[in-house]
Write a protein that holds these residues in place. Structure first.
Motif, PDB file in Angstrom:
ATOM      1  N   ALA A   1       0.846  -1.206   0.000  1.00 11.39           N
ATOM      2  CA  ALA A   1       0.000   0.000   0.000  1.00 11.39           C
ATOM      3  C   ALA A   1       0.882   1.258   0.000  1.00 11.39           C
ATOM      4  O   ALA A   1       0.626   2.217  -0.740  1.00 11.39           O
ATOM      5  CB  ALA A   1      -0.931   0.002   1.200  1.00 11.39           C
ATOM      6  N   GLU A   2       1.932   1.234   0.805  1.00 12.22           N
ATOM      7  CA  GLU A   2       2.850   2.376   0.894  1.00 12.22           C
ATOM      8  C   GLU A   2       3.576   2.573  -0.446  1.00 12.22           C
ATOM      9  O   GLU A   2       3.744   3.686  -0.927  1.00 12.22           O
ATOM     10  CB  GLU A   2       3.861   2.074   2.017  1.00 12.22           C
ATOM     11  N   ARG A   3       3.995   1.453  -1.050  1.00 13.22           N
ATOM     12  CA  ARG A   3       4.683   1.527  -2.349  1.00 13.22           C
ATOM     13  C   ARG A   3       3.752   2.151  -3.398  1.00 13.22           C
ATOM     14  O   ARG A   3       4.161   3.025  -4.152  1.00 13.22           O
ATOM     15  CB  ARG A   3       5.115   0.122  -2.789  1.00 13.22           C
ATOM     16  N   PHE A   4       2.479   1.691  -3.413  1.00 13.79           N
ATOM     17  CA  PHE A   4       1.537   2.228  -4.404  1.00 13.79           C
ATOM     18  C   PHE A   4       1.252   3.716  -4.170  1.00 13.79           C
ATOM     19  O   PHE A   4       1.001   4.451  -5.118  1.00 13.79           O
ATOM     20  CB  PHE A   4       0.239   1.414  -4.443  1.00 13.79           C
ATOM     21  N   LYS A   5       1.297   4.165  -2.898  1.00 13.70           N
ATOM     22  CA  LYS A   5       1.096   5.605  -2.647  1.00 13.70           C
ATOM     23  C   LYS A   5       2.184   6.398  -3.359  1.00 13.70           C
ATOM     24  O   LYS A   5       1.927   7.426  -3.985  1.00 13.70           O
ATOM     25  CB  LYS A   5       1.109   5.904  -1.151  1.00 13.70           C
TER      26      LYS A   5
ATOM     27  N   ILE B   1       5.032  -3.951 -11.127  1.00 15.89           N
ATOM     28  CA  ILE B   1       5.325  -2.840 -12.043  1.00 15.89           C
ATOM     29  C   ILE B   1       4.274  -2.737 -13.152  1.00 15.89           C
ATOM     30  O   ILE B   1       3.855  -1.645 -13.539  1.00 15.89           O
ATOM     31  CB  ILE B   1       6.763  -2.956 -12.616  1.00 15.89           C
ATOM     32  N   GLN B   2       3.820  -3.914 -13.630  1.00 15.16           N
ATOM     33  CA  GLN B   2       2.771  -3.932 -14.665  1.00 15.16           C
ATOM     34  C   GLN B   2       1.522  -3.177 -14.172  1.00 15.16           C
ATOM     35  O   GLN B   2       0.919  -2.396 -14.894  1.00 15.16           O
ATOM     36  CB  GLN B   2       2.428  -5.400 -14.925  1.00 15.16           C
ATOM     37  N   GLU B   3       1.165  -3.404 -12.922  1.00 15.90           N
ATOM     38  CA  GLU B   3      -0.004  -2.725 -12.319  1.00 15.90           C
ATOM     39  C   GLU B   3       0.268  -1.221 -12.201  1.00 15.90           C
ATOM     40  O   GLU B   3      -0.604  -0.397 -12.494  1.00 15.90           O
ATOM     41  CB  GLU B   3      -0.279  -3.359 -10.942  1.00 15.90           C
ATOM     42  N   VAL B   4       1.480  -0.870 -11.778  1.00 19.40           N
ATOM     43  CA  VAL B   4       1.842   0.548 -11.626  1.00 19.40           C
ATOM     44  C   VAL B   4       1.729   1.260 -12.983  1.00 19.40           C
ATOM     45  O   VAL B   4       1.179   2.364 -13.077  1.00 19.40           O
ATOM     46  CB  VAL B   4       3.285   0.686 -11.061  1.00 19.40           C
ATOM     47  N   ILE B   5       2.228   0.602 -14.025  1.00 20.72           N
ATOM     48  CA  ILE B   5       2.188   1.235 -15.354  1.00 20.72           C
ATOM     49  C   ILE B   5       0.737   1.460 -15.804  1.00 20.72           C
ATOM     50  O   ILE B   5       0.399   2.500 -16.379  1.00 20.72           O
ATOM     51  CB  ILE B   5       3.017   0.419 -16.370  1.00 20.72           C
ATOM     52  N   LYS B   6      -0.148   0.507 -15.471  1.00 18.83           N
ATOM     53  CA  LYS B   6      -1.587   0.693 -15.783  1.00 18.83           C
ATOM     54  C   LYS B   6      -2.103   1.941 -15.080  1.00 18.83           C
ATOM     55  O   LYS B   6      -2.830   2.750 -15.664  1.00 18.83           O
ATOM     56  CB  LYS B   6      -2.390  -0.529 -15.312  1.00 18.83           C
ATOM     57  N   HIS B   7      -1.730   2.118 -13.811  1.00 16.65           N
ATOM     58  CA  HIS B   7      -2.158   3.314 -13.065  1.00 16.65           C
ATOM     59  C   HIS B   7      -1.639   4.578 -13.758  1.00 16.65           C
ATOM     60  O   HIS B   7      -2.360   5.560 -13.910  1.00 16.65           O
ATOM     61  CB  HIS B   7      -1.630   3.300 -11.624  1.00 16.65           C
ATOM     62  N   HIS B   8      -0.364   4.529 -14.170  1.00 22.72           N
ATOM     63  CA  HIS B   8       0.242   5.713 -14.802  1.00 22.72           C
ATOM     64  C   HIS B   8      -0.464   6.049 -16.119  1.00 22.72           C
ATOM     65  O   HIS B   8      -0.675   7.216 -16.429  1.00 22.72           O
ATOM     66  CB  HIS B   8       1.736   5.472 -15.062  1.00 22.72           C
ATOM     67  N   GLU B   9      -0.823   4.985 -16.852  1.00 26.14           N
ATOM     68  CA  GLU B   9      -1.526   5.240 -18.122  1.00 26.14           C
ATOM     69  C   GLU B   9      -2.876   5.909 -17.850  1.00 26.14           C
ATOM     70  O   GLU B   9      -3.289   6.793 -18.591  1.00 26.14           O
ATOM     71  CB  GLU B   9      -1.705   3.916 -18.883  1.00 26.14           C
ATOM     72  N   ARG B  10      -3.523   5.503 -16.756  1.00 23.99           N
ATOM     73  CA  ARG B  10      -4.813   6.130 -16.396  1.00 23.99           C
ATOM     74  C   ARG B  10      -4.624   7.608 -16.062  1.00 23.99           C
ATOM     75  O   ARG B  10      -5.448   8.441 -16.415  1.00 23.99           O
ATOM     76  CB  ARG B  10      -5.453   5.398 -15.205  1.00 23.99           C
TER      77      ARG B  10
END
Ligand SMILES: C=C(O[C@@H]1C=C(C(=O)O)C=C[C@H]1O)C(=O)O
Length: 97
Positions: A30-34, A85-94
């Motif tokens: 959770a902290e990493r995703f923040k 990282i794949q999930e993070v990149i999806k967030h960034h694309e959003r």
């Protein structure tokens, strides 16, 4: 104490530790995703691309080294990081759309 009772106690103790470690994993993620969400907003604001393959290669190399020291299967660690990282990149694309 007979063997079966002793085994049940050892199992319970291991499971208590596993539950505590799972909680650490959840809070750590959770902290990493923040932080990655903040990076995503920063990238969107400055027109930077969602993914950074150079940074990812550095992280993988570091993770393999850490995994070897920690006696963790480096291939598993790599797959786990790639999944995150794949999930993070999806967030960034959003953030960019
Ligand atoms: C978080 C970033 O964005 C992406 C996600 C990364 C990650 O989750 O560690 C690493 C590199 C980028 O592909 C970043 O550029 O630092």
């Amino acid at each position: 104490m007979d063997d079966t009772l002793r085994a049940a106690q050892v199992l319970r103790e291991h499971r208590e530790s596993i539950d505590r470690l799972d909680a650490i994993l959840v809070f750590t993620l959770a902290e990493r995703f923040k932080h990655t969400q903040a990076v995503g907003r920063l990238k969107a604001a400055h027109g930077l691309p969602p993914s950074d393959p150079t940074r990812e290669a550095q992280q993988i190399a570091r993770l393999v080294e850490l995994s070897e020291k920690a006696d963790l299967d480096p291939e598993f660690a790599q797959k786990f990081l790639a999944f995150v990282i794949q999930e993070v990149i999806k967030h960034h694309e959003r953030h960019q759309s």
